[in-house]
Scaffold this motif. Structure first.
Motif, PDB file in Angstrom:
ATOM      1  N   ARG A 100      58.899 -35.829  -7.798  1.00 32.30           N
ATOM      2  CA  ARG A 100      59.479 -36.422  -6.778  1.00 32.30           C
ATOM      3  C   ARG A 100      58.665 -36.423  -5.464  1.00 32.30           C
ATOM      4  O   ARG A 100      58.898 -37.371  -4.660  1.00 32.30           O
ATOM      5  CB  ARG A 100      60.880 -35.809  -6.514  1.00 32.30           C
ATOM      6  CG  ARG A 100      61.667 -35.947  -8.054  1.00 32.30           C
ATOM      7  CD  ARG A 100      63.093 -35.383  -7.591  1.00 32.30           C
ATOM      8  NE  ARG A 100      64.084 -35.463  -8.964  1.00 32.30           N
ATOM      9  CZ  ARG A 100      65.157 -35.134  -9.157  1.00 32.30           C
ATOM     10  NH1 ARG A 100      65.940 -35.130  -8.125  1.00 32.30           N
ATOM     11  NH2 ARG A 100      65.645 -35.353 -10.195  1.00 32.30           N
ATOM     12  N   GLU A 245      69.930 -25.223  -5.401  1.00 36.42           N
ATOM     13  CA  GLU A 245      70.677 -26.371  -5.576  1.00 36.42           C
ATOM     14  C   GLU A 245      71.184 -27.127  -4.333  1.00 36.42           C
ATOM     15  O   GLU A 245      71.545 -28.061  -4.349  1.00 36.42           O
ATOM     16  CB  GLU A 245      72.072 -26.006  -6.512  1.00 36.42           C
ATOM     17  CG  GLU A 245      71.551 -26.104  -7.874  1.00 36.42           C
ATOM     18  CD  GLU A 245      71.483 -24.240  -8.299  1.00 36.42           C
ATOM     19  OE1 GLU A 245      71.679 -24.011  -9.411  1.00 36.42           O
ATOM     20  OE2 GLU A 245      70.739 -23.785  -7.135  1.00 36.42           O
ATOM     21  N   ALA A 275      68.698 -35.147  -0.798  1.00 32.26           N
ATOM     22  CA  ALA A 275      69.406 -35.478  -1.886  1.00 32.26           C
ATOM     23  C   ALA A 275      68.332 -35.851  -2.935  1.00 32.26           C
ATOM     24  O   ALA A 275      68.807 -35.938  -4.255  1.00 32.26           O
ATOM     25  CB  ALA A 275      70.381 -36.555  -1.406  1.00 32.26           C
ATOM     26  N   ARG A 276      67.303 -36.615  -2.589  1.00 32.52           N
ATOM     27  CA  ARG A 276      66.300 -37.062  -3.316  1.00 32.52           C
ATOM     28  C   ARG A 276      65.551 -35.962  -4.331  1.00 32.52           C
ATOM     29  O   ARG A 276      65.264 -36.388  -5.268  1.00 32.52           O
ATOM     30  CB  ARG A 276      65.312 -37.939  -2.825  1.00 32.52           C
ATOM     31  CG  ARG A 276      64.030 -37.283  -2.139  1.00 32.52           C
ATOM     32  CD  ARG A 276      63.079 -38.160  -1.502  1.00 32.52           C
ATOM     33  NE  ARG A 276      62.227 -38.815  -2.414  1.00 32.52           N
ATOM     34  CZ  ARG A 276      61.573 -39.883  -2.072  1.00 32.52           C
ATOM     35  NH1 ARG A 276      61.621 -40.354  -1.041  1.00 32.52           N
ATOM     36  NH2 ARG A 276      60.863 -40.424  -3.073  1.00 32.52           N
ATOM     37  N   TYR A 277      65.648 -34.903  -3.861  1.00 28.24           N
ATOM     38  CA  TYR A 277      65.075 -33.572  -4.618  1.00 28.24           C
ATOM     39  C   TYR A 277      66.155 -32.974  -5.570  1.00 28.24           C
ATOM     40  O   TYR A 277      65.810 -32.141  -6.376  1.00 28.24           O
ATOM     41  CB  TYR A 277      64.501 -32.681  -3.528  1.00 28.24           C
ATOM     42  CG  TYR A 277      63.084 -33.116  -2.885  1.00 28.24           C
ATOM     43  CD1 TYR A 277      62.072 -33.318  -3.760  1.00 28.24           C
ATOM     44  CD2 TYR A 277      63.121 -33.839  -2.020  1.00 28.24           C
ATOM     45  CE1 TYR A 277      60.808 -33.994  -3.196  1.00 28.24           C
ATOM     46  CE2 TYR A 277      62.260 -34.719  -1.239  1.00 28.24           C
ATOM     47  CZ  TYR A 277      61.002 -34.414  -1.791  1.00 28.24           C
ATOM     48  OH  TYR A 277      59.764 -35.092  -1.451  1.00 28.24           O
ATOM     49  N   GLY A 278      67.515 -33.389  -5.553  1.00 29.49           N
ATOM     50  CA  GLY A 278      68.211 -32.792  -6.487  1.00 29.49           C
ATOM     51  C   GLY A 278      68.377 -31.395  -6.578  1.00 29.49           C
ATOM     52  O   GLY A 278      68.392 -30.525  -5.421  1.00 29.49           O
ATOM     53  N   ARG A 279      68.266 -30.808  -7.765  1.00 25.45           N
ATOM     54  CA  ARG A 279      68.120 -29.503  -7.795  1.00 25.45           C
ATOM     55  C   ARG A 279      66.996 -28.722  -7.257  1.00 25.45           C
ATOM     56  O   ARG A 279      67.064 -27.463  -7.343  1.00 25.45           O
ATOM     57  CB  ARG A 279      68.457 -28.903  -9.314  1.00 25.45           C
ATOM     58  CG  ARG A 279      67.242 -29.351 -10.205  1.00 25.45           C
ATOM     59  CD  ARG A 279      67.544 -29.133 -11.644  1.00 25.45           C
ATOM     60  NE  ARG A 279      66.730 -29.507 -12.630  1.00 25.45           N
ATOM     61  CZ  ARG A 279      65.748 -28.442 -13.258  1.00 25.45           C
ATOM     62  NH1 ARG A 279      65.894 -27.306 -12.731  1.00 25.45           N
ATOM     63  NH2 ARG A 279      64.890 -28.936 -13.981  1.00 25.45           N
ATOM     64  N   GLN A 281      65.866 -29.257  -3.941  1.00 24.60           N
ATOM     65  CA  GLN A 281      66.109 -29.500  -2.675  1.00 24.60           C
ATOM     66  C   GLN A 281      65.917 -28.022  -1.909  1.00 24.60           C
ATOM     67  O   GLN A 281      65.091 -28.181  -0.949  1.00 24.60           O
ATOM     68  CB  GLN A 281      67.435 -30.241  -2.222  1.00 24.60           C
ATOM     69  CG  GLN A 281      68.453 -29.245  -2.523  1.00 24.60           C
ATOM     70  CD  GLN A 281      69.709 -30.099  -2.083  1.00 24.60           C
ATOM     71  OE1 GLN A 281      70.041 -29.988  -1.096  1.00 24.60           O
ATOM     72  NE2 GLN A 281      70.350 -31.009  -3.006  1.00 24.60           N
TER      73      GLN A 281
END
Length: 292
Positions: A100, A245, A275-279, A281
């Protein structure tokens, strides 16, 4: 002195070098370890024992030499290995995070500078809990004095190659102190009250649950501890438990993101970028802070 050497693999890519650079500049553990010739040496508590762990890169993982005052049982070795693995986040698989990040033009150079760095957490989560309370609205020097006083209360000290290493007390040791004594050691009755209550509650919860249980339940537990508010809870979640998270929106992260992305980053920008990194971040935020 008794010694035992073990090899611990790490999820690739892994590079101990950036971890050692981070530890050198991390105020909460300043003076508690020796970093020399690519080796990290520090004391820790595991399975009710004090051991000194000397860690060096070995292939894709690390080689750990454990030093103890008496023979180490297999359970002692397993517990010490778990502490080292968790402290250095050896099991963190960064592949998805890097995938990502490389598609994020502002962040890709940060990955390049820190490639292979696995987050260095506090040696134990309860040490992070104590620091979160001791450092609230307090100069770092004063918080460090309180932390050293707590460590010095229990004699968790070993001498290896002429150097003294002292491990921070485990939860059982801390909980054995009367509230008044905690306040005396840290130089603050209110913080002594918070720390005493928080540690006693901490002892009632299994650490595996804190590491791997449902995020919302773990966060709620932390927020229910005396002296722990939203910022401190997020601090412990990330730096003590490796829970990535969520990312707290705060000034220091805005400034770090603004430098990395080459523009002024607002709170709304932070939330969108994270948000683009999800869990992952929390890793994104940690990389931004230490790369600045």
């Amino acid at each position: 002195m008794f010694t035992e050497t073990i090899d611990l693999p790490a999820a690739p890519p892994f590079d101990l070098g950036p971890a050692l650079r981070f530890v050198r500049g991390f105020p909460p553990t300043s003076g508690e370890q020796v970093i020399e010739d690519g080796t990290l040496t520090r004391a820790l508590r595991a399975h009710g024992r004090t051991v000194v762990a000397r860690v060096v890169q070995a292939g894709d993982g690390v080689r750990v030499t454990l030093h103890a005052a008496g023979p180490l049982t297999p359970d002692d070795v397993a517990a010490a290995a778990d502490r080292v693995r968790f402290h250095l986040s050896l099991d963190d698989d960064l592949a998805e995070f890097y995938l990502r990040g490389r598609d994020d033009p502002g962040f890709a150079p940060v990955i390049g500078r820190l490639h292979g760095y696995h987050q260095v957490k506090f040696p134990t989560p309860v040490e992070n809990l104590a620091w979160a309370i001791l450092s609230q609205r307090t100069p770092i020097a004063a918080a460090s004095n309180g932390k050293r006083a707590l460590a010095g209360e229990f004699g968790n000290t070993l001498v290896v190659d002429g150097a003294e290493y002292t491990a921070f007390p485990d939860a059982e040791q801390l909980a054995s102190l009367p509230e008044t004594r905690v306040g005396e050691l840290v130089g603050n009755r209110r913080k002594g009250h918070y720390l005493h209550g928080a540690v006693r509650a901490w002892r009632e919860v299994d650490e595996d649950f804190l590491r791997t249980g449902p995020f919302g339940r773990v966060k709620a537990f932390l927020l229910g501890l005396p002296g722990i508010g939203p910022w401190s809870a997020n601090f412990i979640l990330i730096r003590g438990l490796g829970r990535m998270e969520e990312t707290p929106v705060e000034k220091s992260l805005r400034e770090a993101a603004s430098r990395a992305y080459g523009r002024t980053v607002t709170d709304a920008d932070l939330r969108r970028l994270a948000a683009r990194y999800g869990r992952w971040q929390g890793y994104w935020a940690h990389y931004l802070r230490i790369a600045a």
